[in-house]
Every structure is written in structure tokens, then in C-alpha cells.
Design a protein around this motif. Structure first.
Motif, short mmCIF file in Angstrom:
data_model
loop_
_atom_site.label_atom_id
_atom_site.label_comp_id
_atom_site.label_asym_id
_atom_site.label_seq_id
_atom_site.Cartn_x
_atom_site.Cartn_y
_atom_site.Cartn_z
N SER A 137 5.83 7.47 3.33
CA SER A 137 4.92 8.57 3.03
C SER A 137 5.26 9.16 1.66
O SER A 137 4.39 9.39 0.84
CB SER A 137 5.04 9.66 4.11
N ALA A 138 6.56 9.37 1.44
CA ALA A 138 6.98 10.02 0.19
C ALA A 138 6.73 9.11 -1.02
O ALA A 138 6.14 9.52 -2.01
CB ALA A 138 8.45 10.40 0.29
N LEU A 184 1.87 6.51 -4.93
CA LEU A 184 1.33 6.64 -6.29
C LEU A 184 1.99 7.80 -7.01
O LEU A 184 2.09 7.81 -8.22
CB LEU A 184 -0.18 6.87 -6.22
N GLY A 185 2.42 8.80 -6.23
CA GLY A 185 3.05 9.98 -6.81
C GLY A 185 4.27 9.62 -7.64
O GLY A 185 4.51 10.21 -8.69
N ASN A 186 5.06 8.66 -7.17
CA ASN A 186 6.30 8.32 -7.87
C ASN A 186 6.05 7.48 -9.11
O ASN A 186 6.84 7.50 -10.05
CB ASN A 186 7.22 7.51 -6.96
N ILE A 241 -6.44 15.45 -0.60
CA ILE A 241 -5.59 14.54 -1.39
C ILE A 241 -5.99 13.09 -1.13
O ILE A 241 -6.16 12.31 -2.06
CB ILE A 241 -4.10 14.77 -1.08
N LEU A 269 7.25 14.47 -2.43
CA LEU A 269 7.95 14.47 -1.15
C LEU A 269 6.98 14.59 0.02
O LEU A 269 7.40 14.72 1.17
CB LEU A 269 8.96 15.62 -1.10
N SER A 320 0.00 8.16 5.97
CA SER A 320 0.59 9.42 6.45
C SER A 320 -0.38 10.57 6.28
O SER A 320 -0.40 11.51 7.09
CB SER A 320 1.92 9.71 5.75
N1 ILE Z 1 4.09 11.46 -1.39
C1 ILE Z 1 3.09 10.49 -1.65
C2 ILE Z 1 3.12 10.09 -3.09
O1 ILE Z 1 3.98 10.50 -3.81
C3 ILE Z 1 1.73 10.96 -1.20
C4 ILE Z 1 1.29 12.16 -1.92
C5 ILE Z 1 1.68 11.18 0.28
C6 ILE Z 1 -0.05 12.61 -1.58
O2 ILE Z 1 2.34 9.34 -3.54
#
Ligand code: ILE
Length: 452
Positions: free
Chosen positions: A24-25, A28-30, A103, A231, A326
């Protein structure tokens, strides 16, 4: 506590839970969001503030979300309802469901791009070596009205399929396969990127802070919301995932593991992307297209580039799927209980609504680019702004206050597995005082409501 009609689903193992939470964490965010936000917000100085936000605010709230979900054994709304019946905390639950919807609607747009790029590499690589290169290729594709929607639809269909299959057979199983693969691949690509001529400059950009960047108040909110986004905080995902965990498992180790792996992942992704950015003379603050423009250039320049591109975009898409799952699960778990629908029906229904909700975000980058909602922001940016800059920090604030003030101290310490220890008490102090004040201060300062 509400008694479910049928036994609630559970994770098969603690490792399965951790990998799912990490799935989940890490998303694409990372890779996509971290790199362009860091690029726009000054690199190393931003990274420093971002890591502070993770340690001092993000990790304690992550722990709070696991604690709430695991204790309540219910979806994000049901959790607040059963732990504090008749109290306004339930608003935090609704905020989580709303954030999940918003989101995922724009997340699906970018995830769709990633799937499209993956298929380009399957077919031998996108034509980026000619005039205009990867930038033109990206612009032509993502501003066209119809094609991006097709890929967004495919992404949503895969995400729905996994949620449809259930917690253990769908979510846990897919993450167990994908997360380790993703970790290996990002390391290999970062290793290669570090051999490029722009590596030194990238290293400086990421690790030698130019503190003057911190005089810009907007950097703090950018860092805080990136910490929440990355996160998966404030969107109900980790409360929902925590609710499938049995009471026997210990929470603090899992929380630290997820937060540190997620941050490490973002840094390694930075080491993968920025050397290419500097080598190919792309401006680090090029915005949301950064990954889709720089990486095809690296792949084009290297031996076996097509194979690398193929694997990279497969795994970027996979990371997006495991995060998307998630987000969808938040709403699905809630509506399943609320409406008494089956998991299958709920997944298809909610997934379709979220897809429809995402269409304006996609069109907002092309044919509707003259439409702006918040200030100058186009539809896509406005959705991100509303969710990441407002809903997530406010949701996080509620969650911190809920454990800090809405729960009895002994109860919170017991439910979190901290017990009455020094660390447990520091955690509670952060949730009670520090995190709420810090979130509020960042919010007011960065939006210009207060100035120093
Ligand atoms: N945490 C994930 C990300 O960094 C998602 C953010 C769930 C919406 O991509």
C-alpha cells in the motif's frame, strides 16, 4: 462492537500483512510523486524535512492507524463507530473513505500511463530517439482525450479483480510476489543510474542541502503531504489493513518496518531518477511528467534498455496496483458492511464509480486543460491538492487526536502493544500534543494564513 454476520477475513500471516501494508505504501508516490515534488521543492533540503515528517509525525500516525483498525476489527467508518459510538470521531472515517475515492480517481490516470509505457516496451520500446524525444512522446500521449482513459480503465479493472478475489487470496498473495521483485529491480536500476555522468550532480541535489530552499513556506506542506501520501496515511487504508490482523500479532515492529522500507524506497528511487535527470539535462522541477520523460531516455541510451524499460514499467504498474488495491479496499470494506453487499458486487460497483470520477482528471491534462478548480490548478492537480494537501493532513490530525484524547491512556498503550513503556508514552505525547500542533502549524504557515 458490531458483530459481523459472517467471519471477517484475515491475513494469512504477519509477513503477509506487512507486505500488504508495504504494498500500500510503496507506489507511484515513491517513484513518480516523490521525484517530481522533491525536484520542485529543492531536493536535499526537502528530503530532510520530509524525513523529519516521516519520523516525528508519519510513523506515530501509522502506528495509530494500525492500532485503531486492529482493535476495532472493522472498516474505517465502522472502526470509529465501534470504538467511540455516537462521537464525532466518525468524521475521520468518512474523510478516509472520501480520500480513498478522490486519490484513486487521479492515481488511476498515472497508473494507466505506466501500463501504456509497459506495453510500449513489450512492443520494442517507445519511439523516443527522434526529434522532440521522450518529452514530445509523453505530451502527445497523455493529452489525447481517449487513449489514456483506456489504460486507466485497464488499471481499474486489474485493481478491482484483486479486491474481488479477497484479502488473503487477492491482496496478500499479489503483494507477496510483487514487493520483493520491485525491491530488487529498483536497486538494479539505481545502480545503473549511478554510473551515468550526472550521478555526482544528482547526489548533491539529493544529499547536499541548500538550506535557502527552506525559506519557501510551501516546502513544509509539500513535505508533510508527501509523507502522508507515501505512507498511505489519513486515507483509511492502514486502518482497514490493520483490521484484518489478529490480536496476537505485535504492531510496533511492523509499523517501523513499513515506514523505514517506504522511505528507503523513495530515496533509492531518487537515486534511480535524478542521475538521469541531470545527465539528460532535464529540469528537476518539470512536474508530474518527470518519470515518464527521463526514464525512457535512460533506457534508450543503455544496452538492453528495452528489457529494462519493460521490467521497470511493469513493476511501476504493479506498485501502483498494490497501492490502488488498498485505496479501493477502504471503500469496498465500508460499503460491503454498510449495504450488506457481497465483496464481488461492491468491488465492481465502487471501482466503476471511481473510474468515472477519474475521467475529468485525465481530460484536465488535455482537452480540458483550460479548466481550473483551485487557483491555477487544472482538474488533476486540484484533486491531488484537495486530497493530499487538505484531506490527508486533516484526517491524520483527527486520528492523532482520537488516540491521544478520545481513548483512555491505558487502553491505547495496551491496544498498540507498547504497554506502559517510555516509547509508548512518547508515542502518546506525540499524538496528543506534538503531531496536532505540528500539522496545524505547517498548514497555517504554508498556506500563508500565518507568517513568521
Ligand atoms: N502510498 C501509496 C503511494 O505512495 C498510495 C498513495 C496508496 C495514494 O503511492
Amino acid at each position: 462492537m458490531t458483530t459481523p454476520h459472517q467471519p471477517r477475513e484475515q491475513w494469512g500471516s504477519r509477513l503477509g500483512f506487512m507486505l500488504a501494508a508495504l504494498g500500500s505504501a510503496v507506489g507511484l508516490g515513491n517513484i513518480w510523486r516523490f521525484s517530481y515534488v522533491a525536484g520542485e521543492s529543492g531536493g536535499a533540503a526537502f528530503l530532510f524535512i520530509y524525513l523529519l515528517c516521516i519520523i516525528a509525525i508519519g510513523l506515530p500516525i501509522l502506528m495509530a492507524e494500525f492500532t485503531i483498525g486492529r482493535r476495532a476489527q472493522s472498516d474505517v467508518v465502522g472502526s470509529f463507530q465501534s470504538l467511540a459510538p455516537g462521537k464525532p470521531w466518525i468524521l475521520a472515517g468518512f474523510l478516509g473513505v472520501a480520500s480513498g475515492f478522490i486519490i484513486l480517481s487521479f492515481y488511476g490516470v498515472v497508473a494507466g500511463w505506466s501500463i501504456y509505457y509497459f506495453l510500449q516496451y513489450v512492443m520494442g520500446g517507445p519511439p523516443v530517439s527522434g526529434e522532440g524525444g521522450s518529452a514530445d512522446f509523453f505530451i502527445n500521449f497523455h493529452t489525447s482525450p481517449f487513449f489514456p482513459l483506456l489504460w486507466q480503465f485497464l488499471f481499474m479493472a486489474i485493481t478491482v479483480g484483486i479486491v474481488y478475489a479477497g484479502v488473503k487470496k487477492g491482496i496478500e498473495k499479489s503483494n507477496k510476489i510483487l514487493m520483493p521483485l520491485l525491491a530488487v529491480l529498483v536497486l538494479i536500476l539505481a545502480g545503473y543510474s549511478m554510473t551515468l555522468s550526472g550521478a555526482g550532480e544528482a547526489f548533491n541535489f539529493l544529499f547536499a542541502p541548500d538550506w535557502s530552499a527552506l525559506t519557501d513556506p510551501s516546502v513544509y506542506l509539500a513535505a508533510l503531504s508527501q509523507a502522508f501520501f507515501s505512507l498511505s496515511l489519513g486515507m483509511g487504508a492502514l486502518i482497514t489493513y490493520g483490521s484484518y490482523l489478529s490480536k496476537e500479532e505485535k504492531l510496533p515492529g511492523a509499523a517501523v518496518g513499513v515506514a523505514s522500507m517506504d522511505s528507503l524506497f523513495a530515496i533509492v528511487a531518487g537515486l534511480m531518477i535524478f542521475p538521469a535527470v541531470f545527465t539528460f539535462g532535464i529540469a528537476p522541477d518539470s512536474g508530474p511528467g518527470l518519470v515518464f520523460i527521463t526514464l525512457p531516455d535512460i533506457f534508450d541510451s543503455m544496452g538492453f534498455g528495452v528489457a529494462y524499460g519493460l521490467i521497470f514499467f511493469f513493476l511501476l504498474s504493479a506498485a501502483a496496483v498494490s497501492s490502488g488495491v488498498s485505496l479501493l479496499e477502504v471503500a469496498v470494506a465500508y460499503f460491503m458492511r454498510r449495504m450488506g453487499w457481497t465483496r464481488q458486487k461492491t468491488a465492481i460497483f465502487i471501482g466503476s464509480i471511481i473510474f468515472l470520477l477519474g475521467i475529468p482528471s485525465s481530460l484536465g491534462l488535455g482537452v480540458w486543460s483550460n479548466v481550473s478548480i483551485f487557483g491555477e490548478r487544472d482538474i488533476f492537480d486540484s484533486m491531488d491538492f484537495l486530497a493530499s494537501y487538505i484531506f490527508l493532513p486533516v484526517g491524520g490530525l483527527f486520528i492523532a487526536l482520537f488516540i491521544g484524547w478520545g481513548w483512555k491512556k491505558a487502553d491505547a498503550l495496551e491496544a498498540s502493544n507498547f504497554g506502559d513503556t517510555v516509547i509508548g508514552n512518547i508515542w502518546l505525547w506525540i499524538l496528543r500534543i506534538f503531531a496536532p500542533l505540528a500539522i496545524l502549524a505547517v498548514f497555517l504557515y504554508s498556506t500563508g494564513i500565518i507568517t513568521l
